[in-house]
Design an enzyme around this catalytic site. Sequence first.
Site, PDB file in Angstrom:
ATOM      1  N   ASP A  96       1.940  -0.961 -10.069  1.00  0.00           N
ATOM      2  CA  ASP A  96       3.300  -1.377  -9.695  1.00  0.00           C
ATOM      3  C   ASP A  96       3.338  -2.912  -9.640  1.00  0.00           C
ATOM      4  O   ASP A  96       4.084  -3.505  -8.868  1.00  0.00           O
ATOM      5  CB  ASP A  96       3.635  -0.753  -8.329  1.00  0.00           C
ATOM      6  CG  ASP A  96       5.080  -0.962  -7.910  1.00  0.00           C
ATOM      7  OD1 ASP A  96       5.937  -1.101  -8.791  1.00  0.00           O
ATOM      8  OD2 ASP A  96       5.334  -0.988  -6.695  1.00  0.00           O
TER       9      ASP A  96
ATOM     10  N   LYS B  12       4.738  -0.352 -14.027  1.00  0.00           N
ATOM     11  CA  LYS B  12       6.061  -0.970 -13.985  1.00  0.00           C
ATOM     12  C   LYS B  12       6.272  -1.782 -15.264  1.00  0.00           C
ATOM     13  O   LYS B  12       5.361  -2.440 -15.748  1.00  0.00           O
ATOM     14  CB  LYS B  12       6.133  -1.912 -12.773  1.00  0.00           C
ATOM     15  CG  LYS B  12       7.556  -2.392 -12.453  1.00  0.00           C
ATOM     16  CD  LYS B  12       7.553  -3.716 -11.698  1.00  0.00           C
ATOM     17  CE  LYS B  12       7.065  -3.652 -10.287  1.00  0.00           C
ATOM     18  NZ  LYS B  12       8.019  -3.103  -9.326  1.00  0.00           N
TER      19      LYS B  12
ATOM     20  N   ASP C 242      -8.455  -9.555  -8.895  1.00  0.00           N
ATOM     21  CA  ASP C 242      -7.444  -9.886  -9.899  1.00  0.00           C
ATOM     22  C   ASP C 242      -7.568  -8.875 -11.045  1.00  0.00           C
ATOM     23  O   ASP C 242      -8.654  -8.697 -11.602  1.00  0.00           O
ATOM     24  CB  ASP C 242      -7.748 -11.311 -10.391  1.00  0.00           C
ATOM     25  CG  ASP C 242      -6.692 -11.821 -11.329  1.00  0.00           C
ATOM     26  OD1 ASP C 242      -5.913 -11.021 -11.875  1.00  0.00           O
ATOM     27  OD2 ASP C 242      -6.659 -13.052 -11.535  1.00  0.00           O
TER      28      ASP C 242
ATOM     29  N   GLY D 253       0.758  -1.247   0.000  1.00  0.00           N
ATOM     30  CA  GLY D 253       0.000   0.000   0.000  1.00  0.00           C
ATOM     31  C   GLY D 253       0.787   1.295   0.000  1.00  0.00           C
ATOM     32  O   GLY D 253       0.209   2.357   0.215  1.00  0.00           O
TER      33      GLY D 253
HETATM   34  N1  SAM Z   1       2.938  -0.659  -5.170  1.00  0.00           N
HETATM   35  C1  SAM Z   1       2.920  -1.529  -4.007  1.00  0.00           C
HETATM   36  C2  SAM Z   1       3.336  -0.692  -2.830  1.00  0.00           C
HETATM   37  O1  SAM Z   1       3.859   0.384  -3.047  1.00  0.00           O
HETATM   38  O2  SAM Z   1       3.111  -1.121  -1.693  1.00  0.00           O
HETATM   39  C3  SAM Z   1       3.804  -2.744  -4.159  1.00  0.00           C
HETATM   40  C4  SAM Z   1       3.276  -3.709  -5.188  1.00  0.00           C
HETATM   41  S1  SAM Z   1       4.067  -5.264  -5.134  1.00  0.00           S
HETATM   42  C5  SAM Z   1       5.611  -4.884  -5.863  1.00  0.00           C
HETATM   43  C6  SAM Z   1       3.271  -6.164  -6.423  1.00  0.00           C
HETATM   44  C7  SAM Z   1       1.841  -6.577  -6.100  1.00  0.00           C
HETATM   45  O3  SAM Z   1       1.256  -7.064  -7.311  1.00  0.00           O
HETATM   46  C8  SAM Z   1       1.706  -7.713  -5.085  1.00  0.00           C
HETATM   47  O4  SAM Z   1       1.066  -7.240  -3.930  1.00  0.00           O
HETATM   48  C9  SAM Z   1       0.833  -8.750  -5.822  1.00  0.00           C
HETATM   49  O5  SAM Z   1      -0.140  -9.341  -4.995  1.00  0.00           O
HETATM   50  C10 SAM Z   1       0.178  -7.896  -6.904  1.00  0.00           C
HETATM   51  N2  SAM Z   1      -0.353  -8.661  -8.037  1.00  0.00           N
HETATM   52  C11 SAM Z   1       0.317  -9.527  -8.834  1.00  0.00           C
HETATM   53  N3  SAM Z   1      -0.511 -10.042  -9.763  1.00  0.00           N
HETATM   54  C12 SAM Z   1      -1.736  -9.476  -9.561  1.00  0.00           C
HETATM   55  C13 SAM Z   1      -3.007  -9.601 -10.190  1.00  0.00           C
HETATM   56  N4  SAM Z   1      -3.189 -10.412 -11.228  1.00  0.00           N
HETATM   57  N5  SAM Z   1      -4.051  -8.881  -9.726  1.00  0.00           N
HETATM   58  C14 SAM Z   1      -3.874  -8.057  -8.662  1.00  0.00           C
HETATM   59  N6  SAM Z   1      -2.702  -7.892  -8.019  1.00  0.00           N
HETATM   60  C15 SAM Z   1      -1.640  -8.597  -8.465  1.00  0.00           C
END
Ligand code: SAM
Length: 315
Positions: A126, A166, A101, A53
């Site tokens: 991200d 990203k 998702d 978050g």
């Molecule tokens: N921007 C966030 C922060 O600043 O706290 C960090 C994000 S983290 C690098 C990547 C996130 O992508 C993870 O929490 C993961 O659960 C989410 N993610 C990956 N595939 C996803 C999907 N298909 N749908 C939703 N979230 C997804």
Amino acid sequence: MGRSSKDKRDIYYRLAKEEGWRARSAFKLLQLDHEFNLFTGVNRAVDLCAAPGSWSQVLSRKLRGGEEKSEKGEGGEEVKIVAVDLQAMAPLPGVTQIQGDITKVSTAQEIIRHFEGQPADLVVCDGAPDVTGLHDVDEYIQAQLLLAALNITTHVLKPGGTFVAKIFRGKDVTLLYSQLKIFFSGVTCAKPRSSRNSSIEAFVVCQNYSPPEGYVPNMSNPLLDHSYDVDFNQLEGPNRVIVPFLACGDLSAFDSDRTYPLQLEAGKEYQYTPPTQPPICPPYQQACHLRKNNLLSREDALSNRPNTSQDETEP
Ligand code: SAM
């Protein structure tokens, strides 16, 4: 060097703790904003792949004037922030969470419901899949996640709006740039100072959302949606890309799918012609060998298989 000792020396890791950010990635969005002025005039923002978050915190602090402050933005308009992730995250003031998702159209619909039909001004993503360590696979999955984020963005973003995501600058990155350029007049690849130099991570800042005229948002993606073939073939207008299909050569020449009778001269037998260059080491070589030696039962084949495992081949 252990992970924890590296983390302790990481300036952004320490700064994040001091300033109360949930993750060091907050600085990436702050630095992108510093360069691109992302938040001016933004009242409705979507944070895709938001957990834990820190980007949502940035949005909350920047758009609402602070995590604890009002629901009103600079211009006195109501500010709405929606955060989406597969994972649940701790609540944040002024941020509505959707545990979902981003590859699903239902997630897009839920965002739209929250904005009461109004489009978003800004979408940030991200997103990162769980890294496998196989670079090609990781780059590929990251690209698919970016395309899913782009898909969902076409459902929720206002014309003229901004999308930040990203991206891994792998070898096929230019294909992604071209796909983004279809929807945005300005596409820039940016590397914030807080993104590690050793990482191929960067961020695309896509400005001025302007989909092709008549484009209807859809979530079709051959890898993420198993009904893609059906959906894709039903696409119309600018959604459907048709490239010319051309049959080449003399059209009265042999048809490669048809079996023709051999045109033998009367009384002559068919003469086998060997291949000009037989394969040097064909994959079926071992099967031929086993067959010749009557060893083609499963157990025999397995016990005769050459051992190629790393443990056996390495000194
Ligand atoms: N921007 C966030 C922060 O600043 O706290 C960090 C994000 S983290 C690098 C990547 C996130 O992508 C993870 O929490 C993961 O659960 C989410 N993610 C990956 N595939 C996803 C999907 N298909 N749908 C939703 N979230 C997804």
